[in-house]
Design an enzyme around this catalytic site. Structure first.
Site, short mmCIF file in Angstrom:
data_model
loop_
_atom_site.label_atom_id
_atom_site.label_comp_id
_atom_site.label_asym_id
_atom_site.label_seq_id
_atom_site.Cartn_x
_atom_site.Cartn_y
_atom_site.Cartn_z
NE ARG A 272 24.26 -28.14 3.83
CZ ARG A 272 24.51 -27.07 3.07
NH1 ARG A 272 25.69 -26.91 2.55
NH2 ARG A 272 23.59 -26.15 2.87
CB THR A 273 19.00 -32.86 3.41
OG1 THR A 273 19.44 -32.08 4.52
CG2 THR A 273 18.18 -34.03 3.91
CE LYS B 58 -0.62 -30.41 -13.01
NZ LYS B 58 -0.73 -31.70 -13.70
NE ARG C 45 14.81 -30.17 3.85
CZ ARG C 45 16.07 -29.73 3.97
NH1 ARG C 45 16.46 -28.68 3.27
NH2 ARG C 45 16.91 -30.31 4.78
CG HIS D 93 16.87 -31.79 9.35
ND1 HIS D 93 17.02 -33.01 8.73
CD2 HIS D 93 17.51 -30.90 8.55
CE1 HIS D 93 17.71 -32.85 7.61
NE2 HIS D 93 18.01 -31.58 7.48
N1 ASP Z 1 20.01 -27.31 6.40
C1 ASP Z 1 19.40 -27.20 7.70
C2 ASP Z 1 17.90 -27.44 7.59
O1 ASP Z 1 17.42 -27.79 6.54
C3 ASP Z 1 19.72 -25.96 8.41
C4 ASP Z 1 19.24 -24.68 7.81
O2 ASP Z 1 18.58 -24.66 6.75
O3 ASP Z 1 19.51 -23.65 8.42
O4 ASP Z 1 17.20 -27.29 8.56
#
Ligand code: ASP
Length: 403
Positions: free
Chosen positions: A55-56, A84, A105, A133
């Site tokens: 999703r993100t 590396k 991320r 987040h």
């Molecule tokens: N998608 C959310 C996160 O990246 C929740 C999860 O992974 O549980 O934190």
């Protein structure tokens, strides 16, 4: 200070007024996705995702493409120079010379702040380990506002792995800022971290009630027979306007055995949902594992797919203001709420060599970083890491408290 050019690393980086103005902009985008087709034309977004994401990453990329911009992506640390041994600082300095905006991320707590310090383009935190987040929180708050019409006074149950669930940490602050009430319901050992509870109490005078289970959430007998759940009462589901469920964050456990002890220990079943208020919302940042029964998906109170869809207009709004394509108008009446605090660096004097003792902190693993600490106003002798927020007590030679 205008939002253009700023980073978005923590939920605390946006004032209440800015958040509400962003939501108004997201409303405009959701009414007409085509309206701003060309507003980010010629701009490039990089998504650097060193942890799994659906999703993100895809909603950020889709948001940028819908704004007329372009996207370059490194969706897998194994195929980048990180494999590396390249540091975050070097990676983002290079990537920043190719693009106008970075979403990162990374499993290390505080990693997004490091990226923001080294990149000379705005950086958005797409999730830094178990820490925060903040864009998920934007769409979570937006979902509640869209579907319930208000945040103030809304009763929210945060359910699940609140220790490792970064979305729950950022959301707790967001809810507190807008006057929602919170109850924390987490299996033993997975409770909301002290630093989050401490800040909720210090800054917002909010002391969430804490429970080990929501009775209806624990219908299954524990496999090992060892789990003892504290029942909150049969009526528990009916106490909340929003039931925000999170999965047990398997990837954050030190061993398979520790994970197995809490896995599958709670679930929202169709029977449990019968007890919920007719206008309740069941939310989840997704992905789900087994904590949401598939049989509840068709219930209008199951809001998680709508919630994920709101991520698109919200992220379009955020990208367009950070890139300066749209200027946010914060209304006069919204200017009084929470504002990003000044970050204070503590002079540690004779403790100048102190390191953060959180093993998942970015400063523990990226050795070029100088640890920075802030005071913890409510805990005498304690300091908080500026990167991961982890709190620790200053050592004393006698083992007691430093005066
Ligand atoms: N998608 C959310 C996160 O990246 C929740 C999860 O992974 O549980 O934190």
């Amino acid at each position: 200070m205008p939002l253009a050019g700023r980073d978005y690393i923590s939920i605390a980086d946006l004032s209440d007024g800015e958040m509400l103005a962003l939501f108004a902009l997201a409303d405009r985008f959701s009414r007409d996705m085509e309206a701003r087709r060309a507003s980010c034309q010629g701009k490039l977004l990089a998504t650097l995702f060193y942890e799994p994401s659906t999703r993100t990453r895809l909603s950020f990329e889709s948001a940028m493409l819908r704004l007329g911009g372009g996207v370059v992506s490194c969706p897998d640390a194994k195929t980048s120079s990180v494999a590396k041994g390249e540091t975050i600082a070097d990676t983002v300095r290079i990537v920043a010379s190719y693009v106008d905006l970075i979403v990162i991320r990374n499993p290390l707590e505080g990693s997004a702040r490091v990226a923001a310090e080294y990149a000379n383009v705005p950086v958005i935190n797409g999730g830094d380990g178990a820490h925060e987040h903040p864009t998920q929180t934007l769409l979570d708050l937006y979902t509640i506002l869209r579907e319930k019409g208000k945040l103030a006074g809304t009763r929210v149950a945060l359910v699940g792995d609140l220790k490792h669930g970064r979305t729950a940490h950022s959301l707790a602050f967001g809810l507190a800022r807008f006057g929602a009430q919170i109850a924390c319901i987490a299996p033993k050992g997975l409770e909301m971290p002290d630093h989050v509870l401490g800040k909720l109490s210090h800054y917002f005078a909010l002391k969430p009630e804490q429970y080990a289970s929501l009775a209806e959430l624990v219908p299954r007998p524990p496999a090992s027979g060892r789990r003892k759940q504290l029942a909150l009462g049969a009526e528990a589901m009916s106490l909340f306007d929003v039931i925000y469920v999170t999965r047990v964050q398997k990837e954050r456990f030190r061993s398979e055995a520790e994970f197995a002890a809490v896995a599958s220990s709670y679930q929202i079943t169709a029977e449990a949902l019968k007890k919920a208020r007719p206008d309740a919302l069941v939310m989840h940042p997704l992905p789900r594992v087994d904590e949401l029964d598939y049989r509840i998906d068709a219930d209008p109170r199951a809001a998680y797919f709508r919630q994920a869809a709101y991520g698109l207009p919200v992220r379009m709004a955020l990208i367009s203001v950070l890139l300066g394509a749209v200027r946010l108008r914060v209304s006069q009446k919204d200017k009084t709420g929470f504002r990003p605090p000044e970050r204070q660096e503590l002079d540690l004097g004779r403790y100048a060599d102190l390191r953060c003792d959180n093993p998942r902190c970015v400063t523990a693993l990226e050795s070029y970083l100088r640890p920075v600490f802030e005071p913890v106003p409510r805990r005498e002798g304690a300091v908080a890491c500026s990167y991961c927020d982890h709190e620790q007590t200053l050592p004393t030679s006698a083992g007691g408290r430093e005066q």
